[in-house]
Each structure stands twice: as C-alpha cells, then as structure tokens.
Enzyme design. Structure first.
Site, PDB file in Angstrom:
ATOM      1  N   SER A 211      38.152  50.556  37.872  1.00 34.96           N
ATOM      2  CA  SER A 211      36.988  49.844  38.396  1.00 34.96           C
ATOM      3  C   SER A 211      35.849  49.961  37.390  1.00 34.96           C
ATOM      4  O   SER A 211      35.983  49.503  36.262  1.00 34.96           O
ATOM      5  CB  SER A 211      36.607  50.392  39.781  1.00 34.96           C
ATOM      6  OG  SER A 211      35.544  49.653  40.334  1.00 34.96           O
ATOM      7  N   HIS A 238      39.003  46.173  39.599  1.00 32.44           N
ATOM      8  CA  HIS A 238      38.066  45.551  40.531  1.00 32.44           C
ATOM      9  C   HIS A 238      37.182  44.559  39.782  1.00 32.44           C
ATOM     10  O   HIS A 238      36.275  44.950  39.044  1.00 32.44           O
ATOM     11  CB  HIS A 238      37.182  46.612  41.201  1.00 32.44           C
ATOM     12  CG  HIS A 238      37.946  47.566  42.049  1.00 32.44           C
ATOM     13  ND1 HIS A 238      37.433  48.785  42.451  1.00 32.44           N
ATOM     14  CD2 HIS A 238      39.192  47.506  42.582  1.00 32.44           C
ATOM     15  CE1 HIS A 238      38.323  49.419  43.195  1.00 32.44           C
ATOM     16  NE2 HIS A 238      39.404  48.657  43.286  1.00 32.44           N
ATOM     17  N   ASP A 335      39.540  54.166  45.886  1.00 30.81           N
ATOM     18  CA  ASP A 335      40.680  53.249  45.917  1.00 30.81           C
ATOM     19  C   ASP A 335      41.795  53.780  45.022  1.00 30.81           C
ATOM     20  O   ASP A 335      41.560  54.163  43.881  1.00 30.81           O
ATOM     21  CB  ASP A 335      40.238  51.859  45.448  1.00 30.81           C
ATOM     22  CG  ASP A 335      41.326  50.816  45.620  1.00 30.81           C
ATOM     23  OD1 ASP A 335      42.180  50.997  46.507  1.00 30.81           O
ATOM     24  OD2 ASP A 335      41.302  49.816  44.877  1.00 30.81           O
TER      25      ASP A 335
END
Length: 394
Positions: A211, A238, A335
C-alpha cells in the site's frame, strides 16, 4: 464521494500514535498554484488538532525556499504548477530535507497517474487522488479523511526515522545556541518480531501485497526477479483505477518484467506478473482444471478494493498452501494479516518488509508482530530472498 479506491475511508488504526510521535502536531506544507485549493486543503488538515500547516506556497521553487526556513514532516505537493512543477521539485526538496515525506495530489487521469508514478520513483512517499473541483474538495468528507489519515501516518513515519526536518539550521544568519540544543522527540522502536518456520517446498506462485510506499518497494523487489523466477507473480497494491494500469507499465519498463493489469478470465501462467486493477478484488479460481484470474466487485475488505486478504485466500485455495510464497510490503493498516495467516497455517511461507525500510509499517508490521513470518527483511534483501527461495530445488 469515493476516495479513489472503491472503498469508504478507513478509520484511524487502533493504537496509531497521535500527532507524529505521540506529541507535537505533524508539521505540513501545502503546495498548489491555486490559492483557493491551498486554503481548502489547509482547512481540511487543520480540522485535526494533531496537524499544523506551517507553510502554504504556490509553486515548487517557493516550496524549496520555504523548506529551507521551516521544520517540516510532510509536504502535500501539486503536480502541475508554474515556475517549477512537482516532479522537478521533488529531488530539490529531498536534497534540503532527505527524510521529509511528500504526498502528491493528482487527478485521476492517465496523464496524472503517469506523472504520479514518476514522482513516486523520484522519491515521493504517496499520492492522493485530488477532486476535480473546489466544490468537491470543500464538501468531500471522504477526501478529507483520507488526506488527514495519510498525513498523520507519514508524519509519524518521518519522526520514527529521526527525520524531523531542521530547515532552521540552514539560514545564513547565526543560529542561537539554545536552538541548536533542541532535539527531536524520542522515538521508541518496537521489539524484534518473532519469526516462524520456513516452508520446505518450492513455491508455484508468488503473492505480494502493498500500500503506502508500495510502488517504490515493488520496483526495488521486482528488479531482482526478472530472471531466474518462473512462477507467476500476483500483486495487490492499494491504488485507484487508472493508476494500476500505469503501475503495470512502469514495472514492465523499469524492472524488465512481463507485467500487466489483470483481466477477468485470463489464465495464470508462469513468468507473468499480474496487477490487481483498481476497484476490483483480484482472485484466482480454477476453471476446467486451470488457474484463471477472477475480478470481483465484492464488498471492500479492510476498507480496500482491491484488497490483499481475498487475493491470498483465493491463491491458497487454487494452489494449496505449501505452494505459496507470500510477501507483505510497506503500507498502512492490516490488510493481508488474515489471508496470510491462512496461508501460513496451510504450510505456506510468508516474508515481510522491516520497519526501518518501510514508509509505513502497518501491513508488514501486523504480520511480523503476529509471529507468522519466516523472515522480516530490509527492502533491499527481499528481492534476492524471493529469487533464491523461488529457484530452490523442488
């Protein structure tokens, strides 16, 4: 309003430090050629008491000059400006303050995504999709929350790196001795994470999640994998739509890999790198005995779509746990923790980026602190580790 990732904005992570280091507010500079935009961004940021906007300027050259006079943690930088644009300004800003964190404010266009990716390669830490009108910025709670969340996380990362920028040390006039004695707030490093066992089987697939700071980390890791690695590589980063298309193009150019944004129904074949497209979860399913890509609009997980957890679960089902090598790189939040836990419990191997080399040690920190990683490594060691592990004897 969407935040650009097909997900609602995340709440502040549990246990996240206030301010930048549990003390002083994060010190921010806003750089945009529109005075109206600067005012709206400043109000959005200063709506949080843990953020202080200490400078607001209209172009890259003014930003460099302001950084020489001010102590900063984070810079929110527009891309297209007169006199000096954002891409040109980045190396000059980092030359003044190497540890300052730069967030690019970019429109969701192919041109904006391409320039943003070049900015990330040049040293920017992250980007935020900028609304196309002042009305959207002024009224978009999702945009404001995402902006504040990223500024606070990157401010904390800057301080943890011992990098509270000392622009005041650079003026030509003498500096009072009392000022020179001031030190940045103390930083407490986390204890070394526990390390789990290493899988004994050559993997059939490599799965990577990332991310904040991920594009730069991916370029570094994948540059080591262009030869000697025959397994398919699946990546969930992401990013909003458009940006993932450009990410795949940059990986192909910079890393010499066969990278592409994944397409629904295409086969998963050796030697190819698949990037989850923005606003879709990327899964692997079996059809007629073959592994194929499946793109879904299932609800966001961990406030993200694409998300790492569903990718990991699907790869586990398609390939079997013992055949999976998973890797979690820099990023906010947690995540990947649940999906990687399932992979490891099924006999797979997991590695993660260490705190010192991460832009934000959220995702890799979550799996590292859970004790499920076979190795927690500096970024520069991850590519060689994957290559060695992937090329081992079956």
């Amino acid at each position: 309003m969407s935040d650009g990732f097909g997900r609602p904005p995340p709440p502040a992570p549990a246990g996240h430090p206030t301010g930048a280091a549990g003390g002083d507010p994060v010190r921010v500079m806003v750089v945009d050629d529109s005075a109206v935009i600067r005012g709206l961004l400043t109000r959005a940021l200063e709506g949080d008491t843990e953020i202080r906007v200490v400078a607001s300027v209209g172009d890259g050259q003014m930003a460099v000059n302001a950084l020489q006079r001010n102590s900063l943690d984070v810079i929110v930088l527009d891309i297209e400006m007169p006199v000096m644009d954002g891409l040109t300004a980045i190396p000059k800003l980092l030359a003044v303050a190497p540890q300052v964190k730069i967030i690019m404010a970019s429109t969701l266009t192919l041109r904006g995504a391409d320039i943003s990716m070049r900015c990330l390669s040049a040293g920017a830490a992250d980007y935020i999709p900028k609304p196309t009108s002042t009305r959207e910025i002024g009224g978009a709670d999702a945009f404001k929350r995402e902006l504040v969340s990223k500024v606070k996380a990157l401010g904390a990362a800057a301080r943890r790196a011992g990098s509270r920028t000392r622009g005041e040390l650079r003026p030509l006039n003498p500096v009072p001795a009392a000022f020179l004695k001031r030190e940045p707030p103390p930083v407490t490093l986390r204890p070394a994470p526990a390390v789990g066992s290493v899988g004994q089987v050559k993997p059939d697939v490599i799965a990577i999640g990332s991310s904040t700071g991920g594009p730069q980390a991916l370029f570094e890791v994948l540059a080591h994998l262009k030869t000697g690695v025959t397994q398919p590589i699946l990546i969930t980063q992401h990013m909003p739509a458009t940006f993932t298309t450009i990410l795949a193009e940059h990986i192909t150019r910079q890393c010499g890999m066969n990278a592409q944004e994944a397409k629904d129904g295409e086969p998963v074949v050796p030697g190819r790198c698949y990037i989850a497209p923005g606003d879709f979860h990327m899964l692997v399913t079996q059809r007629a005995g073959a592994n194929v890509i499946s793109l879904t609009k299932d609800p966001p997980e961990n406030f993200c779509r694409p998300a790492v957890d569903p990718m990991m679960r699907s790869i586990l089902r398609a390939f079997g746990g013992r055949k999976v090598l998973a890797c979690i790189l820099t990023g906010m939040g947690q995540d990947g923790l649940k999906g990687c836990t399932e992979v490891v419990n099924a006999g797979g191997t997991l590695i993660a980026q260490d705190e010192a080399s991460s832009v934000v040690w959220g995702m890799p920190g979550a799996v590292a602190q859970a004790g499920i990683c076979s190795a927690v490594l500096p970024l520069k060691e991850i590519g060689p580790y994957i290559r060695k592990f992937a090329s081992r004897a079956a």
